[in-house]
Motif scaffolding. Structure first.
Motif, PDB file in Angstrom:
ATOM      1  N   TYR A 145       0.843  -1.196   0.000  1.00 14.54           N
ATOM      2  CA  TYR A 145       0.000   0.000   0.000  1.00 14.54           C
ATOM      3  C   TYR A 145       0.884   1.254   0.000  1.00 14.54           C
ATOM      4  N   ILE A 146       1.873   1.289   0.858  1.00 16.75           N
ATOM      5  CA  ILE A 146       2.774   2.442   0.936  1.00 16.75           C
ATOM      6  C   ILE A 146       3.621   2.549  -0.328  1.00 16.75           C
ATOM      7  N   PHE A 147       4.193   1.442  -0.770  1.00 14.19           N
ATOM      8  CA  PHE A 147       5.023   1.459  -1.975  1.00 14.19           C
ATOM      9  C   PHE A 147       4.214   1.899  -3.190  1.00 14.19           C
ATOM     10  N   GLY A 148       3.049   1.313  -3.360  1.00 14.44           N
ATOM     11  CA  GLY A 148       2.220   1.636  -4.519  1.00 14.44           C
ATOM     12  C   GLY A 148       1.766   3.077  -4.532  1.00 14.44           C
ATOM     13  N   SER A 149       1.321   3.567  -3.395  1.00 18.61           N
ATOM     14  CA  SER A 149       0.862   4.957  -3.350  1.00 18.61           C
ATOM     15  C   SER A 149       2.023   5.930  -3.553  1.00 18.61           C
ATOM     16  N   SER A 150       3.182   5.620  -3.017  1.00 19.52           N
ATOM     17  CA  SER A 150       4.345   6.495  -3.197  1.00 19.52           C
ATOM     18  C   SER A 150       4.797   6.526  -4.642  1.00 19.52           C
ATOM     19  N   MET A 151       4.839   5.367  -5.278  1.00 15.28           N
ATOM     20  CA  MET A 151       5.252   5.319  -6.683  1.00 15.28           C
ATOM     21  C   MET A 151       4.210   5.975  -7.587  1.00 15.28           C
ATOM     22  N   LEU A 152       2.947   5.764  -7.285  1.00 14.23           N
ATOM     23  CA  LEU A 152       1.886   6.363  -8.085  1.00 14.23           C
ATOM     24  C   LEU A 152       1.967   7.883  -8.047  1.00 14.23           C
ATOM     25  N   LEU A 153       2.146   8.437  -6.871  1.00 13.25           N
ATOM     26  CA  LEU A 153       2.202   9.896  -6.746  1.00 13.25           C
ATOM     27  C   LEU A 153       3.509  10.488  -7.257  1.00 13.25           C
ATOM     28  N   SER A 154       4.626   9.798  -7.048  1.00 11.32           N
ATOM     29  CA  SER A 154       5.922  10.414  -7.364  1.00 11.32           C
ATOM     30  C   SER A 154       6.445  10.125  -8.763  1.00 11.32           C
ATOM     31  N   LYS A 155       6.004   9.053  -9.414  1.00 15.46           N
ATOM     32  CA  LYS A 155       6.602   8.690 -10.703  1.00 15.46           C
ATOM     33  C   LYS A 155       5.629   8.450 -11.847  1.00 15.46           C
ATOM     34  N   SER A 156       4.348   8.267 -11.584  1.00 11.82           N
ATOM     35  CA  SER A 156       3.425   7.885 -12.657  1.00 11.82           C
ATOM     36  C   SER A 156       3.043   9.072 -13.534  1.00 11.82           C
ATOM     37  N   SER A 157       2.639   8.760 -14.740  1.00  7.00           N
ATOM     38  CA  SER A 157       2.201   9.810 -15.655  1.00  7.00           C
ATOM     39  C   SER A 157       0.824  10.339 -15.275  1.00  7.00           C
ATOM     40  N   ILE A 158       0.072   9.590 -14.494  1.00  5.13           N
ATOM     41  CA  ILE A 158      -1.264  10.026 -14.074  1.00  5.13           C
ATOM     42  C   ILE A 158      -1.180  11.318 -13.257  1.00  5.13           C
ATOM     43  N   PHE A 159      -0.191  11.410 -12.383  1.00  8.71           N
ATOM     44  CA  PHE A 159      -0.054  12.575 -11.510  1.00  8.71           C
ATOM     45  C   PHE A 159       1.036  13.550 -11.975  1.00  8.71           C
ATOM     46  N   TYR A 212      12.006   0.012  -5.208  1.00 14.15           N
ATOM     47  CA  TYR A 212      12.234   0.969  -6.286  1.00 14.15           C
ATOM     48  C   TYR A 212      13.547   0.668  -7.011  1.00 14.15           C
ATOM     49  N   SER A 213      14.594   0.344  -6.261  1.00  9.83           N
ATOM     50  CA  SER A 213      15.883   0.001  -6.885  1.00  9.83           C
ATOM     51  C   SER A 213      15.751  -1.247  -7.745  1.00  9.83           C
ATOM     52  N   PHE A 214      15.018  -2.227  -7.254  1.00  8.82           N
ATOM     53  CA  PHE A 214      14.803  -3.452  -8.019  1.00  8.82           C
ATOM     54  C   PHE A 214      14.013  -3.172  -9.300  1.00  8.82           C
ATOM     55  N   CYS A 215      12.932  -2.407  -9.175  1.00 10.35           N
ATOM     56  CA  CYS A 215      12.119  -2.077 -10.355  1.00 10.35           C
ATOM     57  C   CYS A 215      12.910  -1.244 -11.353  1.00 10.35           C
ATOM     58  N   TRP A 216      13.714  -0.311 -10.869  1.00 13.82           N
ATOM     59  CA  TRP A 216      14.536   0.525 -11.744  1.00 13.82           C
ATOM     60  C   TRP A 216      15.575  -0.329 -12.473  1.00 13.82           C
ATOM     61  N   GLY A 217      16.187  -1.264 -11.760  1.00 10.57           N
ATOM     62  CA  GLY A 217      17.150  -2.157 -12.391  1.00 10.57           C
ATOM     63  C   GLY A 217      16.516  -3.047 -13.439  1.00 10.57           C
ATOM     64  N   MET A 218      15.316  -3.523 -13.169  1.00 11.26           N
ATOM     65  CA  MET A 218      14.596  -4.341 -14.136  1.00 11.26           C
ATOM     66  C   MET A 218      14.208  -3.523 -15.359  1.00 11.26           C
ATOM     67  N   ALA A 219      13.818  -2.273 -15.155  1.00 10.92           N
ATOM     68  CA  ALA A 219      13.413  -1.418 -16.272  1.00 10.92           C
ATOM     69  C   ALA A 219      14.603  -1.095 -17.173  1.00 10.92           C
ATOM     70  N   LEU A 220      15.777  -0.952 -16.575  1.00 10.51           N
ATOM     71  CA  LEU A 220      16.977  -0.656 -17.356  1.00 10.51           C
ATOM     72  C   LEU A 220      17.637  -1.910 -17.925  1.00 10.51           C
ATOM     73  N   LYS A 221      17.063  -3.066 -17.583  1.00  8.54           N
ATOM     74  CA  LYS A 221      17.602  -4.357 -18.004  1.00  8.54           C
ATOM     75  C   LYS A 221      19.053  -4.524 -17.536  1.00  8.54           C
ATOM     76  N   ASP A 222      19.269  -4.142 -16.299  1.00  4.68           N
ATOM     77  CA  ASP A 222      20.586  -4.284 -15.671  1.00  4.68           C
ATOM     78  C   ASP A 222      20.897  -5.773 -15.492  1.00  4.68           C
ATOM     79  N   GLU A 223      22.094  -6.181 -15.829  1.00  6.46           N
ATOM     80  CA  GLU A 223      22.465  -7.604 -15.747  1.00  6.46           C
ATOM     81  C   GLU A 223      22.533  -8.120 -14.321  1.00  6.46           C
TER      82      GLU A 223
END
Length: 94
Positions: A10-24, A81-92
């Protein structure tokens, strides 16, 4: 244990939604001129700190201590967030 899991996402999702999503994005842009609040709303870790305090007052507090809740939320948000960012960048490393 299930409550802690739900609270964490709940905390992670709401923080990411408000701080990084295109919706906001327009909301974040409108607060750009306010120095401290503009920085707060763009940082997932900062936002999760304050969101966990708000959630502790209104929804659920896993530890019954706002300070521990805030540190726990900030740490978990940083890791996820670090894990998701690494996955998005396709970090090895991930």
């Amino acid at each position: 244990m299930l409550e802690l899991f739900i609270w964490t996402f709940y905390i992670f999702g709401s923080s990411m939604l408000l701080s990084k999503s295109s919706i906001f994005k327009s909301t974040r842009e409108s607060f750009k001129e306010y120095s401290w609040f503009g920085k707060l709303i763009r940082c997932p870790m900062c936002l999760s700190f304050w969101a966990s305090i708000g959630a502790g007052f209104t929804y659920y507090s896993p530890s019954d201590s706002m300070w521990i809740d805030a540190m726990l939320a900030m740490g978990i948000t940083w890791v996820l967030y670090s894990f998701c960012w690494g996955m998005a960048l396709k970090d090895e490393r991930f």
